[in-house]
Design a protein around this motif. Structure first.
Motif, PDB file in Angstrom:
ATOM      1  N   VAL A   1      43.889 -92.654  -5.351  1.00  0.00           N
ATOM      2  CA  VAL A   1      43.820 -91.626  -4.317  1.00  0.00           C
ATOM      3  C   VAL A   1      44.045 -92.253  -2.948  1.00  0.00           C
ATOM      4  CG1 VAL A   1      42.264 -90.018  -3.116  1.00  0.00           C
ATOM      5  CG2 VAL A   1      42.377 -90.004  -5.614  1.00  0.00           C
ATOM      6  N   GLU A   2      43.350 -93.342  -2.671  1.00  0.00           N
ATOM      7  CA  GLU A   2      43.472 -93.977  -1.364  1.00  0.00           C
ATOM      8  C   GLU A   2      44.881 -94.482  -1.083  1.00  0.00           C
ATOM      9  OE1 GLU A   2      40.190 -96.750  -1.625  1.00  0.00           O
ATOM     10  OE2 GLU A   2      38.792 -95.279  -0.772  1.00  0.00           O
ATOM     11  N   LYS A   3      45.619 -94.846  -2.142  1.00  0.00           N
ATOM     12  CA  LYS A   3      47.001 -95.310  -1.973  1.00  0.00           C
ATOM     13  C   LYS A   3      48.017 -94.181  -2.124  1.00  0.00           C
ATOM     14  CE  LYS A   3      46.255-100.068  -3.453  1.00  0.00           C
ATOM     15  NZ  LYS A   3      46.604-101.097  -4.451  1.00  0.00           N
ATOM     16  N   GLY A   4      47.545 -92.970  -2.525  1.00  0.00           N
ATOM     17  CA  GLY A   4      48.444 -91.837  -2.703  1.00  0.00           C
ATOM     18  C   GLY A   4      49.375 -91.994  -3.892  1.00  0.00           C
ATOM     19  N   GLU A   5      48.906 -92.633  -4.972  1.00  0.00           N
ATOM     20  CA  GLU A   5      49.741 -92.923  -6.140  1.00  0.00           C
ATOM     21  C   GLU A   5      49.520 -91.889  -7.251  1.00  0.00           C
ATOM     22  OE1 GLU A   5      48.532 -96.942  -7.012  1.00  0.00           O
ATOM     23  OE2 GLU A   5      49.880 -97.750  -5.489  1.00  0.00           O
ATOM     24  N   LEU A   6      50.363 -90.846  -7.256  1.00  0.00           N
ATOM     25  CA  LEU A   6      50.226 -89.776  -8.247  1.00  0.00           C
ATOM     26  C   LEU A   6      50.417 -90.265  -9.673  1.00  0.00           C
ATOM     27  CD1 LEU A   6      51.931 -86.629  -6.683  1.00  0.00           C
ATOM     28  CD2 LEU A   6      49.544 -86.920  -7.316  1.00  0.00           C
ATOM     29  N   GLU A   7      51.369 -91.149  -9.896  1.00  0.00           N
ATOM     30  CA  GLU A   7      51.616 -91.645 -11.251  1.00  0.00           C
ATOM     31  C   GLU A   7      50.384 -92.363 -11.802  1.00  0.00           C
ATOM     32  OE1 GLU A   7      54.661 -94.686 -13.440  1.00  0.00           O
ATOM     33  OE2 GLU A   7      55.495 -93.344 -11.911  1.00  0.00           O
ATOM     34  N   ALA A   8      49.737 -93.154 -10.966  1.00  0.00           N
ATOM     35  CA  ALA A   8      48.516 -93.855 -11.388  1.00  0.00           C
ATOM     36  C   ALA A   8      47.401 -92.854 -11.686  1.00  0.00           C
ATOM     37  CB  ALA A   8      48.077 -94.848 -10.320  1.00  0.00           C
ATOM     38  N   LEU A   9      47.315 -91.776 -10.900  1.00  0.00           N
ATOM     39  CA  LEU A   9      46.318 -90.740 -11.171  1.00  0.00           C
ATOM     40  C   LEU A   9      46.571 -90.090 -12.525  1.00  0.00           C
ATOM     41  CD1 LEU A   9      45.966 -88.918  -7.740  1.00  0.00           C
ATOM     42  CD2 LEU A   9      44.232 -90.267  -8.921  1.00  0.00           C
ATOM     43  N   GLY A  10      47.815 -89.777 -12.813  1.00  0.00           N
ATOM     44  CA  GLY A  10      48.165 -89.130 -14.073  1.00  0.00           C
ATOM     45  C   GLY A  10      47.738 -89.930 -15.279  1.00  0.00           C
ATOM     46  N   ALA A  11      47.793 -91.241 -15.177  1.00  0.00           N
ATOM     47  CA  ALA A  11      47.388 -92.107 -16.291  1.00  0.00           C
ATOM     48  C   ALA A  11      45.885 -92.078 -16.528  1.00  0.00           C
ATOM     49  CB  ALA A  11      47.842 -93.540 -16.025  1.00  0.00           C
ATOM     50  N   LEU A  12      45.115 -91.558 -15.563  1.00  0.00           N
ATOM     51  CA  LEU A  12      43.654 -91.515 -15.679  1.00  0.00           C
ATOM     52  C   LEU A  12      43.136 -90.164 -16.163  1.00  0.00           C
ATOM     53  CD1 LEU A  12      42.797 -93.323 -12.335  1.00  0.00           C
ATOM     54  CD2 LEU A  12      42.885 -94.320 -14.634  1.00  0.00           C
ATOM     55  N   PHE A  13      44.024 -89.161 -16.223  1.00  0.00           N
ATOM     56  CA  PHE A  13      43.629 -87.806 -16.603  1.00  0.00           C
ATOM     57  C   PHE A  13      43.861 -87.561 -18.083  1.00  0.00           C
ATOM     58  CE2 PHE A  13      44.949 -86.207 -12.130  1.00  0.00           C
ATOM     59  CZ  PHE A  13      43.749 -86.656 -11.593  1.00  0.00           C
ATOM     60  N   ALA A  14      42.873 -86.936 -18.751  1.00  0.00           N
ATOM     61  CA  ALA A  14      43.079 -86.455 -20.117  1.00  0.00           C
ATOM     62  C   ALA A  14      44.147 -85.358 -20.070  1.00  0.00           C
ATOM     63  CB  ALA A  14      41.770 -85.894 -20.674  1.00  0.00           C
ATOM     64  N   GLU A  15      44.870 -85.190 -21.140  1.00  0.00           N
ATOM     65  CA  GLU A  15      45.923 -84.170 -21.186  1.00  0.00           C
ATOM     66  C   GLU A  15      45.375 -82.783 -20.869  1.00  0.00           C
ATOM     67  OE1 GLU A  15      49.607 -82.818 -21.132  1.00  0.00           O
ATOM     68  OE2 GLU A  15      49.216 -84.925 -21.592  1.00  0.00           O
ATOM     69  N   ASP A  16      44.159 -82.491 -21.346  1.00  0.00           N
ATOM     70  CA  ASP A  16      43.565 -81.157 -21.163  1.00  0.00           C
ATOM     71  C   ASP A  16      42.522 -81.127 -20.046  1.00  0.00           C
ATOM     72  OD1 ASP A  16      41.705 -82.716 -22.475  1.00  0.00           O
ATOM     73  OD2 ASP A  16      41.167 -81.185 -23.944  1.00  0.00           O
ATOM     74  N   ILE A  17      42.689 -81.963 -19.021  1.00  0.00           N
ATOM     75  CA  ILE A  17      41.752 -82.018 -17.900  1.00  0.00           C
ATOM     76  C   ILE A  17      41.549 -80.630 -17.300  1.00  0.00           C
ATOM     77  CG2 ILE A  17      43.605 -82.616 -16.286  1.00  0.00           C
ATOM     78  CD1 ILE A  17      41.544 -84.263 -14.701  1.00  0.00           C
ATOM     79  N   ARG A  18      40.322 -80.404 -16.819  1.00  0.00           N
ATOM     80  CA  ARG A  18      39.988 -79.176 -16.093  1.00  0.00           C
ATOM     81  C   ARG A  18      39.479 -79.599 -14.723  1.00  0.00           C
ATOM     82  NH1 ARG A  18      36.449 -75.067 -19.057  1.00  0.00           N
ATOM     83  NH2 ARG A  18      38.212 -73.735 -19.497  1.00  0.00           N
ATOM     84  N   LEU A  19      40.022 -78.987 -13.664  1.00  0.00           N
ATOM     85  CA  LEU A  19      39.567 -79.275 -12.314  1.00  0.00           C
ATOM     86  C   LEU A  19      38.945 -78.009 -11.736  1.00  0.00           C
ATOM     87  CD1 LEU A  19      41.089 -81.383  -9.565  1.00  0.00           C
ATOM     88  CD2 LEU A  19      40.323 -79.082  -9.007  1.00  0.00           C
ATOM     89  N   TYR A  20      37.670 -78.126 -11.358  1.00  0.00           N
ATOM     90  CA  TYR A  20      36.938 -77.018 -10.762  1.00  0.00           C
ATOM     91  C   TYR A  20      36.976 -77.182  -9.252  1.00  0.00           C
ATOM     92  CZ  TYR A  20      35.313 -76.213 -15.486  1.00  0.00           C
ATOM     93  OH  TYR A  20      35.261 -75.956 -16.830  1.00  0.00           O
TER      94      TYR A  20
END
Length: 143
Positions: free
Chosen positions: A11-30
């Motif tokens: 997040v601090e580096k603004g790296e979307l690809e790196a974020l995607g690798a940390l999310f489960a396929e079925d992530i839920r964001l509230y």
């Protein structure tokens, strides 16, 4: 490096690809501005693209770890809370990100809480505009 630390760094580096690798396929964001969650890795990544452009002077200022019951299945999950400060359209925001992890260590639920109410409104407006601009939400009738 733990998932929460890798998330914070991405997040601090603004790296979307790196974020995607940390999310489960079925992530839920509230979200604090939408009653139903954003669901699935593609939608949550799209939302993060908007958030990274929307927040000004975003910074994490603290963290906590433990367990908490998830909203999706009601099971206790390993969790991390990241405390943040930011500005959106001139409004100072104080908030927390609650990250909850699955058995593989991926983020399966993500809850954002912010204050004060005027900042919630400013954030909601800015994010909606970004989602519409990116084709992730429909334009309001009459626009």
């Amino acid at each position: 490096m733990e998932t929460a630390e890798r998330f914070r760094e991405a997040v601090e580096k603004g790296e979307l690809e790196a974020l995607g690798a940390l999310f489960a396929e079925d992530i839920r964001l509230y979200s604090p501005v939408k009653f139903t969650p954003f669901e699935g890795r593609p939608m949550v990544l799209g939302l993060f693209g908007v958030l990274l452009r929307t927040f000004e002077d975003f910074r994490y200022v603290g963290d906590f770890e433990g367990t908490a019951e998830t909203s999706g299945d009601g099971e206790a999950a390993r969790s991390a809370i990241l405390v943040f400060r930011a500005t959106v359209n001139g409004k100072e925001i104080h908030g927390i990100d609650l990250l909850q992890f699955d058995e593989a260590g991926l983020i399966k639920e993500f809850t954002v809480m912010v204050r004060p109410q005027s900042a919630v409104h400013a954030l909601g407006q800015a994010v909606l505009e970004g989602l519409v601009a990116d084709g992730l939400a429909p334009r309001a009738v009459g626009d």
